[in-house]
Design an enzyme around this catalytic site. Structure first.
Site, PDB file in Angstrom:
ATOM      1  N   ASP A  29      53.572 -76.590  56.204  1.00 51.21           N
ATOM      2  CA  ASP A  29      54.129 -77.615  55.294  1.00 51.21           C
ATOM      3  C   ASP A  29      55.554 -77.286  54.841  1.00 51.21           C
ATOM      4  O   ASP A  29      55.920 -77.523  53.686  1.00 51.21           O
ATOM      5  CB  ASP A  29      53.216 -77.772  54.058  1.00 51.21           C
ATOM      6  CG  ASP A  29      51.814 -78.230  54.432  1.00 51.21           C
ATOM      7  OD1 ASP A  29      51.669 -78.920  55.456  1.00 51.21           O
ATOM      8  OD2 ASP A  29      50.857 -77.891  53.711  1.00 51.21           O
ATOM      9  N   ASN A  46      54.477 -84.273  60.664  1.00 58.85           N
ATOM     10  CA  ASN A  46      53.228 -84.196  59.899  1.00 58.85           C
ATOM     11  C   ASN A  46      53.391 -85.031  58.642  1.00 58.85           C
ATOM     12  O   ASN A  46      54.508 -85.212  58.151  1.00 58.85           O
ATOM     13  CB  ASN A  46      52.950 -82.740  59.504  1.00 58.85           C
ATOM     14  CG  ASN A  46      51.646 -82.591  58.731  1.00 58.85           C
ATOM     15  OD1 ASN A  46      50.627 -83.192  59.088  1.00 58.85           O
ATOM     16  ND2 ASN A  46      51.659 -81.808  57.657  1.00 58.85           N
ATOM     17  N   HIS A  95      52.051 -85.042  54.693  1.00 56.32           N
ATOM     18  CA  HIS A  95      51.401 -84.156  53.723  1.00 56.32           C
ATOM     19  C   HIS A  95      51.327 -84.882  52.379  1.00 56.32           C
ATOM     20  O   HIS A  95      52.319 -85.482  51.946  1.00 56.32           O
ATOM     21  CB  HIS A  95      52.214 -82.863  53.577  1.00 56.32           C
ATOM     22  CG  HIS A  95      51.584 -81.889  52.643  1.00 56.32           C
ATOM     23  ND1 HIS A  95      50.466 -81.158  52.986  1.00 56.32           N
ATOM     24  CD2 HIS A  95      51.871 -81.558  51.363  1.00 56.32           C
ATOM     25  CE1 HIS A  95      50.116 -80.403  51.953  1.00 56.32           C
ATOM     26  NE2 HIS A  95      50.948 -80.630  50.956  1.00 56.32           N
ATOM     27  N   ALA A 145      50.501 -95.120  49.818  1.00 55.78           N
ATOM     28  CA  ALA A 145      51.924 -94.819  50.061  1.00 55.78           C
ATOM     29  C   ALA A 145      52.105 -94.169  51.442  1.00 55.78           C
ATOM     30  O   ALA A 145      53.076 -94.445  52.153  1.00 55.78           O
ATOM     31  CB  ALA A 145      52.455 -93.902  48.962  1.00 55.78           C
ATOM     32  N   GLU A 146      51.146 -93.317  51.840  1.00 50.70           N
ATOM     33  CA  GLU A 146      51.224 -92.674  53.158  1.00 50.70           C
ATOM     34  C   GLU A 146      51.241 -93.719  54.266  1.00 50.70           C
ATOM     35  O   GLU A 146      51.993 -93.626  55.239  1.00 50.70           O
ATOM     36  CB  GLU A 146      50.021 -91.742  53.369  1.00 50.70           C
ATOM     37  CG  GLU A 146      50.024 -90.513  52.482  1.00 50.70           C
ATOM     38  CD  GLU A 146      48.835 -89.608  52.744  1.00 50.70           C
ATOM     39  OE1 GLU A 146      48.442 -89.431  53.910  1.00 50.70           O
ATOM     40  OE2 GLU A 146      48.270 -89.074  51.771  1.00 50.70           O
ATOM     41  N   ARG A 185      42.807 -68.933  69.887  1.00 45.29           N
ATOM     42  CA  ARG A 185      43.689 -70.026  69.450  1.00 45.29           C
ATOM     43  C   ARG A 185      44.796 -70.286  70.464  1.00 45.29           C
ATOM     44  O   ARG A 185      45.202 -71.426  70.668  1.00 45.29           O
ATOM     45  CB  ARG A 185      44.308 -69.682  68.087  1.00 45.29           C
ATOM     46  CG  ARG A 185      43.297 -69.637  66.965  1.00 45.29           C
ATOM     47  CD  ARG A 185      43.967 -69.214  65.669  1.00 45.29           C
ATOM     48  NE  ARG A 185      44.977 -70.181  65.265  1.00 45.29           N
ATOM     49  CZ  ARG A 185      46.133 -69.883  64.683  1.00 45.29           C
ATOM     50  NH1 ARG A 185      46.444 -68.626  64.422  1.00 45.29           N
ATOM     51  NH2 ARG A 185      46.984 -70.820  64.354  1.00 45.29           N
TER      52      ARG A 185
HETATM   53  C1  GRF Z   1      46.016 -87.562  54.472  1.00 45.23           C
HETATM   54  O1  GRF Z   1      45.951 -87.470  53.076  1.00 45.23           O
HETATM   55  C2  GRF Z   1      47.178 -86.758  54.978  1.00 45.23           C
HETATM   56  O2  GRF Z   1      48.264 -86.724  54.109  1.00 45.23           O
HETATM   57  C3  GRF Z   1      46.594 -85.386  55.106  1.00 45.23           C
HETATM   58  O3  GRF Z   1      45.271 -85.584  55.529  1.00 45.23           O
HETATM   59  C4  GRF Z   1      44.825 -86.871  55.133  1.00 45.23           C
HETATM   60  C5  GRF Z   1      44.385 -87.585  56.378  1.00 45.23           C
HETATM   61  O4  GRF Z   1      43.778 -88.809  56.116  1.00 45.23           O
HETATM   62  N1  GRF Z   1      47.394 -84.579  55.986  1.00 45.23           N
HETATM   63  P1  GRF Z   1      43.493 -89.822  57.316  1.00 45.23           P
HETATM   64  O5  GRF Z   1      42.609 -89.104  58.322  1.00 45.23           O
HETATM   65  O6  GRF Z   1      44.812 -90.228  57.892  1.00 45.23           O
HETATM   66  O7  GRF Z   1      42.760 -90.971  56.686  1.00 45.23           O
END
Ligand code: GRF
Length: 200
Positions: free
Chosen positions: A150, A112, A114, A178-179, A70
């Site tokens: 996280d 990141n 999450h 929402a993301e 790694r």
């Molecule tokens: C998302 O739900 C994100 O929050 C998590 O992994 C997923 C990635 O989805 N970390 P994508 O590849 O951006 O569609």
């Protein structure tokens, strides 16, 4: 004073890259403080790589199995980021835990997203766990990356309701929407607050 040039951002993915696509789209807007300069995947078959290439973004893929351990793998990630003069890294569905050495090298410059309202539900299966707990709401968090999974400082969160009849898929879809709105806003906020990583 002239506006500073946009920061150079690398997005690290492992799969479909829908968050990556939302960042690419946002960064096309004039005045957005970040430019997506690289998309890097640890899986050469990740669908997001093709999306990025079609958008004219340089791409790279590195496989863990081509490296002895790694540390060697993450050292190569660090070299690729440096070779592309990256200022800020966005993890977006990157399904590997990075080594502390790489994370420390990017402290304050690695984000990141999450799919939970951290500190709730670190790790996997967040939608299943929110449903099993009987929560009334769920959501997503953009945070700075620290060595502990996280757990870094939160930049921004978005909430969604959990509705009667929801299952993990319907809830995941609501959170994903929402993301896609949250990550571009959070990246803009962080990028606007930072200068380049190193002065040439
Ligand atoms: C998302 O739900 C994100 O929050 C998590 O992994 C997923 C990635 O989805 N970390 P994508 O590849 O951006 O569609």
């Amino acid at each position: 004073m002239p506006a500073s040039p946009p920061l150079r951002v690398a997005i690290l993915i492992s799969g479909r890259g829908s968050n990556m696509a939302s960042l690419i789209e946002a960064a096309r807007e004039p005045g957005y403080p970040a430019k997506i300069a690289l998309v890097l995947s640890n899986r050469p078959q990740a669908a997001g790589l093709a999306t990025a290439a079609a958008a004219g973004i340089p791409t790279a893929s590195l496989r863990q199995r081509d490296f002895p351990d790694r540390d060697a793998f993450d050292a190569e990630i660090g070299r690729v980021l440096a070779a592309h003069a990256i200022d800020l890294v966005c993890l977006a569905g990157f399904m590997r835990i990075l080594t502390p050495g790489l994370v420390e090298a990017w402290r304050g410059r690695m984000l990141n997203i999450h799919p939970s309202l951290l500190p709730l539900y670190k790790g996997l299966d967040t939608h299943e766990r929110a449903l099993a707990a009987g929560d009334a709401e769920h959501g997503c968090t953009v945070h700075f990356v620290v060595p502990e999974l996280d757990s870094g400082p939160v930049v921004a969160q978005a909430r969604v309701p959990i509705l009667p009849g929801d299952d993990a898929d319907s809830l995941a879809a609501r959170v994903l929407g929402a993301e896609h709105a949250l990550y571009p806003k959070a990246l803009a906020e962080v990028a606007a607050s930072l200068g380049p990583k190193s002065v040439p």
